[in-house]
Design an enzyme around this catalytic site. Sequence first.
Site, PDB file in Angstrom:
ATOM      1  N   ASP A 299       1.232   7.356  -2.983  1.00 41.97           N
ATOM      2  CA  ASP A 299       0.151   6.775  -2.200  1.00 41.97           C
ATOM      3  C   ASP A 299       0.733   5.665  -1.329  1.00 41.97           C
ATOM      4  O   ASP A 299       1.715   5.014  -1.706  1.00 41.97           O
ATOM      5  CB  ASP A 299      -0.942   6.201  -3.108  1.00 41.97           C
TER       6      ASP A 299
ATOM      7  N   GLU B 167      -0.411   2.292   1.459  1.00 40.44           N
ATOM      8  CA  GLU B 167      -1.426   1.452   2.083  1.00 40.44           C
ATOM      9  C   GLU B 167      -0.902   1.077   3.459  1.00 40.44           C
ATOM     10  O   GLU B 167       0.301   0.846   3.638  1.00 40.44           O
ATOM     11  CB  GLU B 167      -1.699   0.198   1.258  1.00 40.44           C
TER      12      GLU B 167
ATOM     13  N   HIS C  73      -6.495  -4.365   2.316  1.00 44.49           N
ATOM     14  CA  HIS C  73      -6.565  -4.027   0.896  1.00 44.49           C
ATOM     15  C   HIS C  73      -6.145  -5.204   0.023  1.00 44.49           C
ATOM     16  O   HIS C  73      -5.471  -5.036  -0.990  1.00 44.49           O
ATOM     17  CB  HIS C  73      -5.704  -2.815   0.590  1.00 44.49           C
TER      18      HIS C  73
ATOM     19  N   HIS D 272      -7.716  -1.420  -3.646  1.00 43.16           N
ATOM     20  CA  HIS D 272      -6.728  -0.353  -3.535  1.00 43.16           C
ATOM     21  C   HIS D 272      -5.342  -0.939  -3.786  1.00 43.16           C
ATOM     22  O   HIS D 272      -4.982  -1.985  -3.277  1.00 43.16           O
ATOM     23  CB  HIS D 272      -6.764   0.261  -2.133  1.00 43.16           C
TER      24      HIS D 272
ATOM     25  N   ASP E 144      -3.166   3.594  -7.575  1.00 44.66           N
ATOM     26  CA  ASP E 144      -3.795   4.806  -7.056  1.00 44.66           C
ATOM     27  C   ASP E 144      -2.951   6.039  -7.332  1.00 44.66           C
ATOM     28  O   ASP E 144      -3.475   7.122  -7.597  1.00 44.66           O
ATOM     29  CB  ASP E 144      -4.040   4.675  -5.548  1.00 44.66           C
TER      30      ASP E 144
END
Length: 226
Positions: free
Chosen positions: A7, A9, A57, A150, A155
Amino acid sequence: MREIVLDTETTGFSPEEGDRIVEIGAVELMNQLPTGRTYHQYINPMRDMPKGAFEVHGLSEEFLRDFPVFEAIADAFLDFVGDAKMVIHNAAFDMKFLNAELGWCKRRILPMDQAIDTLMIARTKFPGSPASLDALCRRFGVDNSAREKHGALLDSEILAEVYLELTGGVQPDFGLSTASGTSTQAARTVGKRPRRLAARITEEERAAHDAFVGKMGDAALWYKLA
């Protein structure tokens, strides 16, 4: 089989408009079990920011300033991924950013067929149903209560559980197993029944069945398999 659940960001939605990756989190699976190896890195996006605090985030411009730029971590990231399949929710988004960053620092591009998109798997398996990561957590009973903000590594750990539920794999263990056993032990006992289940038919049903089989004679298959 080695897989990397990943994942990212980012500062926004479009690398073409100058948005950058600010965090990468990844979890290694081997034969659908977590190995304990993870990759986690905050990244200084090195882009012009508006005046004042920049929040993405929960990550501030001030917080990210002291972390390395993407070029400085690119080789370590590529080494961790290797040629493993990358499990990503909405893979097109993350791959777009990863390959933009890799291209800017003249590193090898990750082929799209190296990615497994759990969003597409969920939409195919449950057409018309919500397919966000939170929605899939609710569907499969995956605990995402720690997901107040997040975070790429959190995640990716949650996504690993969702991915294995989607594909019927072995439930991973991220430190949540009880003292009585681990997910690995559970995987080894799946499909093994310690004793036969008690019969749930009545005596009348059993007698009717025996009478029916009796009409078939001694060559009936029921007698051979009994």
